[in-house]
Design a protein around this motif. Structure first.
Motif, short mmCIF file in Angstrom:
data_model
loop_
_atom_site.label_atom_id
_atom_site.label_comp_id
_atom_site.label_asym_id
_atom_site.label_seq_id
_atom_site.Cartn_x
_atom_site.Cartn_y
_atom_site.Cartn_z
N UNK A 16 0.55 -1.38 0.23
CA UNK A 16 0.23 0.31 0.40
C UNK A 16 1.13 1.38 0.30
N UNK A 17 0.38 2.79 0.04
CA UNK A 17 0.66 3.92 0.20
C UNK A 17 0.34 5.18 1.72
N UNK A 18 1.45 4.97 2.40
CA UNK A 18 1.58 5.72 3.19
C UNK A 18 2.19 6.38 3.07
N UNK A 19 2.41 7.79 2.61
CA UNK A 19 2.93 8.80 2.02
C UNK A 19 3.47 9.32 2.96
N UNK A 20 3.78 9.50 4.25
CA UNK A 20 4.25 9.76 5.79
C UNK A 20 5.71 8.77 6.19
N UNK A 21 5.70 7.36 5.36
CA UNK A 21 6.22 6.54 5.22
C UNK A 21 7.39 6.30 4.45
N UNK A 22 6.66 6.56 2.88
CA UNK A 22 7.19 7.00 1.66
C UNK A 22 8.50 7.93 1.72
N UNK A 23 7.82 8.93 2.50
CA UNK A 23 8.91 10.32 2.30
C UNK A 23 9.09 10.74 3.29
N UNK A 24 10.23 10.78 4.41
CA UNK A 24 10.19 10.96 5.43
C UNK A 24 9.89 12.35 6.03
N UNK A 25 9.68 12.65 7.44
CA UNK A 25 9.01 13.58 7.75
C UNK A 25 9.19 12.74 9.28
N UNK A 26 9.03 14.02 10.30
CA UNK A 26 9.76 14.44 11.31
C UNK A 26 8.34 14.95 12.34
N UNK A 31 11.86 10.20 13.10
CA UNK A 31 11.92 10.17 12.14
C UNK A 31 11.29 9.03 11.83
N UNK A 32 10.35 9.39 10.98
CA UNK A 32 8.59 8.56 10.25
C UNK A 32 9.79 7.26 9.72
N UNK A 33 10.95 7.02 9.26
CA UNK A 33 11.40 6.13 8.39
C UNK A 33 11.85 5.05 8.88
N UNK A 34 11.85 5.17 10.97
CA UNK A 34 12.28 4.58 11.44
C UNK A 34 10.56 3.29 11.60
N UNK A 35 9.93 3.83 10.78
CA UNK A 35 8.55 2.72 11.20
C UNK A 35 8.27 2.91 9.41
N UNK A 36 9.15 3.02 8.77
CA UNK A 36 9.24 2.12 6.96
C UNK A 36 9.08 0.64 6.34
N UNK A 37 8.72 -0.22 7.29
CA UNK A 37 8.29 -1.33 7.23
C UNK A 37 7.37 -2.35 7.13
N UNK A 38 7.01 -2.56 6.40
CA UNK A 38 6.29 -3.87 6.68
C UNK A 38 5.68 -4.24 8.00
N UNK A 39 5.01 -3.80 8.77
CA UNK A 39 4.46 -4.59 10.49
C UNK A 39 2.63 -5.58 10.13
N UNK A 60 -6.80 2.85 11.61
CA UNK A 60 -5.97 3.34 10.03
C UNK A 60 -5.18 4.45 10.74
N UNK A 61 -3.81 3.81 9.90
CA UNK A 61 -2.91 4.81 9.89
C UNK A 61 -2.27 5.67 8.59
N UNK A 62 -3.38 6.25 8.06
CA UNK A 62 -3.10 7.57 7.92
C UNK A 62 -2.50 6.78 6.21
N UNK A 63 -3.34 6.27 5.35
CA UNK A 63 -2.93 5.58 4.34
C UNK A 63 -3.24 6.80 3.37
#
Length: 297
Positions: A16-26, A31-39, A60-63
């Protein structure tokens, strides 16, 4: 320990696509990158450790805002897989109530049988570190009108906001006594370095608690307290229970977000230590029964 966990986020990062995970935000979490993986469900159940999780509600995870139903359909497919044991038992989906086609969006989500509620994040804050949405949805006429659609579809609302937004929320909630509401993350008390911040949080809890159809999740505490202890959690847990009563509070994990700062079992055992003096009935309500009742599990 047996629990019903009413606030987790499974992440299908690769599908899927979660913009906040596919583009780093703080944010205040880091950093959102800490969660940028399948869970996935298997990851969650592995994290559970010695905690027996009887049921879960996925929030929901802000998809992708243009296709929020894709997340709900994926979650329903997970629940329909015989290997999942029916989990997630409940789904809280995302619908943007400001959209002119909000009713059609509700209808699409409602095709998924585990749907129980809707969340649209409302957090607005002057500090960019804490600001989520940058607009006051609660003050917009279209958004407020579409809030009433929750009753049409028999759904609850997960209310995520800051204490300063509570007066606007209370006015709306009182106008719709037929829509059950649950306050996420104990009201998200972020202004912790000011006496006025503490007062706004405490008063906000009590304003919402005065609405009999509002409950609260005690969750997300580690997001704001990265080096937490049982004692640092204690005043927030007890203040929330004092405001709402044990009959309208439910503990939750907020995994995998709080996983950045706490182990799953560690978190639940901390809750248990704080309410060690609760009666068996109160303990069952806080850890299982209130969540089951609210989300119709």
């Amino acid at each position: 320990m047996q629990v019903v966990d009413p606030h987790i986020h499974l992440l299908n990062y690769t599908g899927l696509r979660y913009s906040w995970l596919h583009h780093e935000s703080h944010s205040f979490v880091g950093s959102s990158l800490a969660l940028a993986h399948d869970y996935l469900l298997a990851d969650f159940l592995r994290d559970a450790g010695d905690i027996e999780v009887l049921a879960i509600v996925n929030v929901e995870a802000n998809h992708d805002p243009d296709d929020t139903v894709a997340e709900t359909r994926w979650l329903q497919a997970v629940a329909d897989d015989p290997a999942s044991g029916g989990k997630p038992d409940g789904i809280v989906a995302r619908v943007d109530l400001s959209r002119p086609d909000a009713d059609a969006q509700f209808a699409l989500h409602a095709q998924c049988r585990n749907l129980r509620g809707i969340r649209q994040i409302l957090n607005v804050h002057a500090d960019p570190l804490y600001d989520y949405v940058g607009r006051h949805y609660l003050r917009e006429a279209t958004w407020r009108a579409h809030y009433g659609l929750l009753a049409k579809y028999g759904l609850s609302f997960d209310l995520q906001l800051y204490p300063e937004q509570v007066p606007d929320a209370v006015a709306l909630i009182r106008a719709h006594p037929d829509i059950p509401v649950v306050l996420d993350h104990a009201g998200m008390f972020v202004d912790r370095d000011r006496v006025a911040g503490w007062r706004a949080w405490r008063e906000g809890l009590r304003q919402l608690a005065a609405c009999e159809h509002v409950s609260v999740k005690i969750s997300g505490l580690a997001m704001f307290d990265h080096r937490w202890t049982v004692e640092s959690f204690r005043p927030y847990v007890l203040e929330t229970i004092d405001a709402f009563g044990a009959g309208r509070c439910m503990f939750a994990s907020n995994f995998p977000v709080d996983r950045l700062f706490a182990g799953y079992a560690e978190l639940w055992h901390a809750y248990a230590a704080i309410v060690a003096g609760a009666s068996p009935h109160e303990h069952a309500a806080l850890f299982r029964d209130n969540a089951r009742r609210f989300y119709r599990l």
